[in-house]
Design an enzyme around this catalytic site. Sequence first.
Site, PDB file in Angstrom:
ATOM      1  N   GLU A   1       4.604  -1.582  -9.231  1.00  0.00           N
ATOM      2  CA  GLU A   1       5.384  -0.638 -10.029  1.00  0.00           C
ATOM      3  C   GLU A   1       6.228  -1.316 -11.106  1.00  0.00           C
ATOM      4  OE1 GLU A   1       5.263   2.514 -10.061  1.00  0.00           O
ATOM      5  OE2 GLU A   1       4.180   3.030  -8.233  1.00  0.00           O
TER       6      GLU A   1
ATOM      7  N   GLU B   1      -3.260 -11.637   9.745  1.00  0.00           N
ATOM      8  CA  GLU B   1      -1.825 -11.898   9.837  1.00  0.00           C
ATOM      9  C   GLU B   1      -1.499 -13.075  10.745  1.00  0.00           C
ATOM     10  OE1 GLU B   1       0.620  -9.289  12.840  1.00  0.00           O
ATOM     11  OE2 GLU B   1      -0.571  -7.968  11.574  1.00  0.00           O
TER      12      GLU B   1
END
Length: 297
Positions: free
Chosen positions: A81, A112
């Site tokens: 953004e 992960e």
Amino acid sequence: MSVPPTEERNPHTADIDRLPTLDMLRLINAEDRRVAPAVAAVLPRLAEAVELAVAALRAGHRMHYFGAGTSGRMAVLDAAELHPTFGVGHDRVVAHIAGGLPALHDAVEGAEDDVELGAAAARAMSAGDVAVGTTASGGTPYVGGALRAARAAGAATVLVSANPAAALAPLADVHIAVDTGPEAITGSTRMKAGTAQKLVLNALSTAVMVRLGRTYSNLMTDMVASNAKLRGRQVRMLTQATGLPAHACTTALAEAGGESKVALVALLAQTPAATARRALERTDGVVHAALSDLRNP
């Protein structure tokens, strides 16, 4: 090894599966209300992280986010953004998620837990950069690998977690530990911990952009006007900042080649767009500084 707070069982929601829908939602909402105060408690640490990032970006370095699962997705969302909102180059704030792009919509098996994968993601970092590791538990191996590699490269390191006793805390120059406590559904860190991560990252990046002069007051001066809605917002921002009619702001924007900040300085200083642009170039794009420069040549 101690259990992270997010993995503990929440005594307030033990009967959640037997409640009517409205009561269930009230219970979830009551837990959600604990998040903002928990973030407020760590604002001094968040301020330290902002200062690190401002110094890095102002000096031409970069900020990198590293995360897995929900934490990684929040990081990718925040970084994505910044270009349309503040006109920041895509290469200035970069997000890395364990498992790469496929992990945005599906779990990538074992990603992960891969320390080397995290280290590899951080190899592009250099001295002066800032690494922000995001992990609810504070112990995700991928994030640990990234922070170790970043530190070895001479970068500053920040850890955002929901665990005050995070195992990775020693790898961070700043640890932002938002103690959101047990989740409404045990271990579901997409809930309170995820909300806390979003609040922290939004506040971090927004404060950094404001400090770098990417706003004037609370108005977006550097947004990328890629559609009609945003072009309308450009004109509205100029009218709000100057008090001038829309037609005058539209004309100024056209004379500024569509650059909101140049048009804003031109209107406020009553000067040609070319003069406004040069003043902004001299003052690192900070509107208040550019106006002062023009008033005190």
